[in-house]
Enzyme design. Sequence first.
Site, PDB file in Angstrom:
ATOM      1  N   ASP A   1      39.474  35.068  30.645  1.00 13.32           N
ATOM      2  CA  ASP A   1      39.749  36.408  31.178  1.00 13.32           C
ATOM      3  C   ASP A   1      41.229  36.800  30.973  1.00 13.32           C
ATOM      4  O   ASP A   1      41.508  37.868  30.416  1.00 13.32           O
ATOM      5  CB  ASP A   1      39.333  36.458  32.657  1.00 13.32           C
ATOM      6  CG  ASP A   1      39.728  37.740  33.328  1.00 13.32           C
ATOM      7  OD1 ASP A   1      38.971  38.714  33.271  1.00 13.32           O
ATOM      8  OD2 ASP A   1      40.835  37.793  33.923  1.00 13.32           O
TER       9      ASP A   1
ATOM     10  N   LYS B   1      43.008  39.828  28.446  1.00 13.13           N
ATOM     11  CA  LYS B   1      44.020  40.805  28.888  1.00 13.13           C
ATOM     12  C   LYS B   1      45.277  40.709  28.024  1.00 13.13           C
ATOM     13  O   LYS B   1      45.886  41.722  27.669  1.00 13.13           O
ATOM     14  CB  LYS B   1      44.357  40.553  30.356  1.00 13.13           C
ATOM     15  CG  LYS B   1      43.168  40.787  31.264  1.00 13.13           C
ATOM     16  CD  LYS B   1      43.391  40.216  32.639  1.00 13.13           C
ATOM     17  CE  LYS B   1      42.224  40.536  33.546  1.00 13.13           C
ATOM     18  NZ  LYS B   1      42.304  39.871  34.852  1.00 13.13           N
TER      19      LYS B   1
ATOM     20  N   GLY C   1      39.381  42.960  42.719  1.00 11.34           N
ATOM     21  CA  GLY C   1      38.824  43.577  43.927  1.00 11.34           C
ATOM     22  C   GLY C   1      38.375  44.999  43.643  1.00 11.34           C
ATOM     23  O   GLY C   1      38.937  45.673  42.764  1.00 11.34           O
TER      24      GLY C   1
HETATM   25  N1  LIG Z   1      35.724  42.605  39.992  1.00 17.82           N
HETATM   26  C1  LIG Z   1      36.990  42.827  39.670  1.00 17.82           C
HETATM   27  O1  LIG Z   1      37.897  42.594  40.483  1.00 17.82           O
HETATM   28  C2  LIG Z   1      37.353  43.372  38.324  1.00 17.82           C
HETATM   29  C3  LIG Z   1      38.696  43.674  38.047  1.00 17.82           C
HETATM   30  C4  LIG Z   1      39.022  44.239  36.798  1.00 17.82           C
HETATM   31  C5  LIG Z   1      38.023  44.453  35.862  1.00 17.82           C
HETATM   32  N2  LIG Z   1      36.723  44.114  36.155  1.00 17.82           N
HETATM   33  C6  LIG Z   1      35.694  44.385  35.130  1.00 17.82           C
HETATM   34  O2  LIG Z   1      34.858  45.428  35.605  1.00 17.82           O
HETATM   35  C7  LIG Z   1      33.520  45.253  35.106  1.00 17.82           C
HETATM   36  C8  LIG Z   1      32.538  45.240  36.276  1.00 17.82           C
HETATM   37  O3  LIG Z   1      32.852  44.141  37.106  1.00 17.82           O
HETATM   38  P1  LIG Z   1      32.188  43.977  38.559  1.00 17.82           P
HETATM   39  O4  LIG Z   1      32.987  42.919  39.238  1.00 17.82           O
HETATM   40  O5  LIG Z   1      32.058  45.306  39.191  1.00 17.82           O
HETATM   41  O6  LIG Z   1      30.743  43.398  38.171  1.00 17.82           O
HETATM   42  P2  LIG Z   1      29.468  43.262  39.146  1.00 17.82           P
HETATM   43  O7  LIG Z   1      29.888  43.331  40.564  1.00 17.82           O
HETATM   44  O8  LIG Z   1      28.748  42.037  38.672  1.00 17.82           O
HETATM   45  O9  LIG Z   1      28.591  44.564  38.812  1.00 17.82           O
HETATM   46  C9  LIG Z   1      28.051  44.764  37.556  1.00 17.82           C
HETATM   47  C10 LIG Z   1      27.249  46.043  37.554  1.00 17.82           C
HETATM   48  O10 LIG Z   1      26.828  46.305  36.218  1.00 17.82           O
HETATM   49  C11 LIG Z   1      25.453  46.660  36.240  1.00 17.82           C
HETATM   50  N3  LIG Z   1      24.881  46.304  34.931  1.00 17.82           N
HETATM   51  C12 LIG Z   1      24.896  45.116  34.297  1.00 17.82           C
HETATM   52  N4  LIG Z   1      24.329  45.218  33.088  1.00 17.82           N
HETATM   53  C13 LIG Z   1      23.949  46.510  32.948  1.00 17.82           C
HETATM   54  C14 LIG Z   1      23.322  47.243  31.915  1.00 17.82           C
HETATM   55  N5  LIG Z   1      22.956  46.666  30.772  1.00 17.82           N
HETATM   56  N6  LIG Z   1      23.100  48.575  32.106  1.00 17.82           N
HETATM   57  C15 LIG Z   1      23.458  49.173  33.264  1.00 17.82           C
HETATM   58  N7  LIG Z   1      24.065  48.526  34.284  1.00 17.82           N
HETATM   59  C16 LIG Z   1      24.311  47.211  34.116  1.00 17.82           C
HETATM   60  C17 LIG Z   1      24.858  45.878  37.382  1.00 17.82           C
HETATM   61  O11 LIG Z   1      23.654  46.496  37.782  1.00 17.82           O
HETATM   62  P3  LIG Z   1      22.808  46.019  39.064  1.00 17.82           P
HETATM   63  O12 LIG Z   1      23.622  46.453  40.260  1.00 17.82           O
HETATM   64  O13 LIG Z   1      21.539  46.731  38.940  1.00 17.82           O
HETATM   65  O14 LIG Z   1      22.686  44.517  38.946  1.00 17.82           O
HETATM   66  C18 LIG Z   1      25.977  45.984  38.419  1.00 17.82           C
HETATM   67  O15 LIG Z   1      25.858  47.189  39.148  1.00 17.82           O
HETATM   68  C19 LIG Z   1      33.538  43.955  34.290  1.00 17.82           C
HETATM   69  O16 LIG Z   1      33.741  44.276  32.942  1.00 17.82           O
HETATM   70  C20 LIG Z   1      34.770  43.210  34.815  1.00 17.82           C
HETATM   71  O17 LIG Z   1      35.345  42.365  33.855  1.00 17.82           O
HETATM   72  C21 LIG Z   1      36.365  43.593  37.359  1.00 17.82           C
END
Ligand SMILES: NC(=O)c1ccc[n+]([C@@H]2O[C@H](COP(=O)([O-])OP(=O)(O)OC[C@H]3O[C@@H](n4cnc5c(N)ncnc54)[C@H](OP(=O)(O)O)[C@@H]3O)[C@@H](O)[C@H]2O)c1
Length: 395
Positions: free
Chosen positions: A193, A197, A294
């Site tokens: 990860d 970045k 977050g």
């Molecule tokens: N979490 C962090 O702190 C953070 C920080 C910076 C960047 N990011 C980035 O932000 C992105 C999202 O992270 P997250 O933590 O929010 O992930 P998450 O909590 O696992 O949520 C993923 C979401 O994507 C949906 N999804 C997965 N595959 C899909 C598809 N093919 N079509 C439509 N929807 C789909 C899931 O649907 P369902 O709800 O139906 O399962 C879920 O709502 C990632 O790329 C991550 O690297 C995250």
Amino acid sequence: MDRKIKLGVFGFGCVGQGLYTVLHQTRGINAEIKRICIKHPEKKRPIDARFFTTSRDEILNDPEIDVVVELIDEVDAAFEIVSSALKRKKAVVSANKKMIAENFEALLHLQREYNTPFLYEASCCASIPVIRNLEEYYDNDLLTSVEGILNGSTNYILTHIFEHGQTFDKALKDAQELGYAESDPSLDVKALDPKYKLLIILVHAFGIILKPDEIFNYGIQNLKDADIRYAREKNASIKLVAKCRKTENKVIAYCMPRFVPLSDTLNKVANEYNGLLLEGAFSEHQFFMGKGAGGNPTGSAVLSDISALTYQYRYEYKKLSQHLNYSFTQDVSLELYVSYNGHVSPDPDDFEGISVKHEAPGFNYMIGKINLARLKQCSWLWDESVNIVLTENNP
Ligand SMILES: NC(=O)c1ccc[n+]([C@@H]2O[C@H](COP(=O)([O-])OP(=O)(O)OC[C@H]3O[C@@H](n4cnc5c(N)ncnc54)[C@H](OP(=O)(O)O)[C@@H]3O)[C@@H](O)[C@H]2O)c1
């Protein structure tokens, strides 16, 4: 734009829900979510069911939707969504560093071919505005180095190990429960990860586009109690540090754990925070710190990109267009601490010189200099009984 801009959001997990919260508590941004595409329709959602769909086309083919916000945790699907949106001339905001780092050239090409903006501030350090700063503020300074803690989840784990005496497994579980870890935590722990970045930072800092396997990454998966005790004895902690540095027209980049003295600025970066140290010929040292993971902090960076689109902001990729002609090199000598428990030991011939060798039952280590290009080829490195940490004395 005078009318409300309409957003089509993909993903309603940690970041998607963060964006929803932040958008609804922010005055002054004239935007609303029209539709949210998710994967599992059976999941219980905290907001009205009328927002949700599982059909990508309901967003991509909706002429009313101005901006596609991609916040899913899948890479191939995300690339397809982002490409399709750009081809339809819909501006895109994404937080998906893996997808961006793996497809950078193609995404750049699509932005240019379809003359459509693609912003991804949240992908780097979540709430710290690093990309726009590198693009706008440091567009003419002679930037020499960018280094920092770019992964909130491993920083949370290391802080809880060093400051609260927690075990690795418990700290990882807590980081996952708090929404700081990637859906696949090995992306954090194995330093993939922060490498993604760093790849994005390299483009905006030095105009260098690389593929992920060109940069060396080593995570904290092999960290042992003995390494933690060693660091404590030296009045240091261990931080997972990503770094790129320019010397003349050569740029080095790597992502590895490093001993950080307790008095060091980077040691102030605790828990899910990220910290970034920039060095420029004229601006000298600058330090940015903020929440690197977050829902709400990341949602806030996504919202800032949406807001930037309302005044037609786009990345100009200034360092690329300046034709700086910096070249990437791995020909650099690094000083490493290597611990091993005797079953597998590092080959002394791989080192340019060994300054310390300590052997005791159950805890052996050496400190020596090794060329980064050579290090990448060392098979002993990947045995789980071995661990490496950069010393403080490194470029
Ligand atoms: N979490 C962090 O702190 C953070 C920080 C910076 C960047 N990011 C980035 O932000 C992105 C999202 O992270 P997250 O933590 O929010 O992930 P998450 O909590 O696992 O949520 C993923 C979401 O994507 C949906 N999804 C997965 N595959 C899909 C598809 N093919 N079509 C439509 N929807 C789909 C899931 O649907 P369902 O709800 O139906 O399962 C879920 O709502 C990632 O790329 C991550 O690297 C995250």
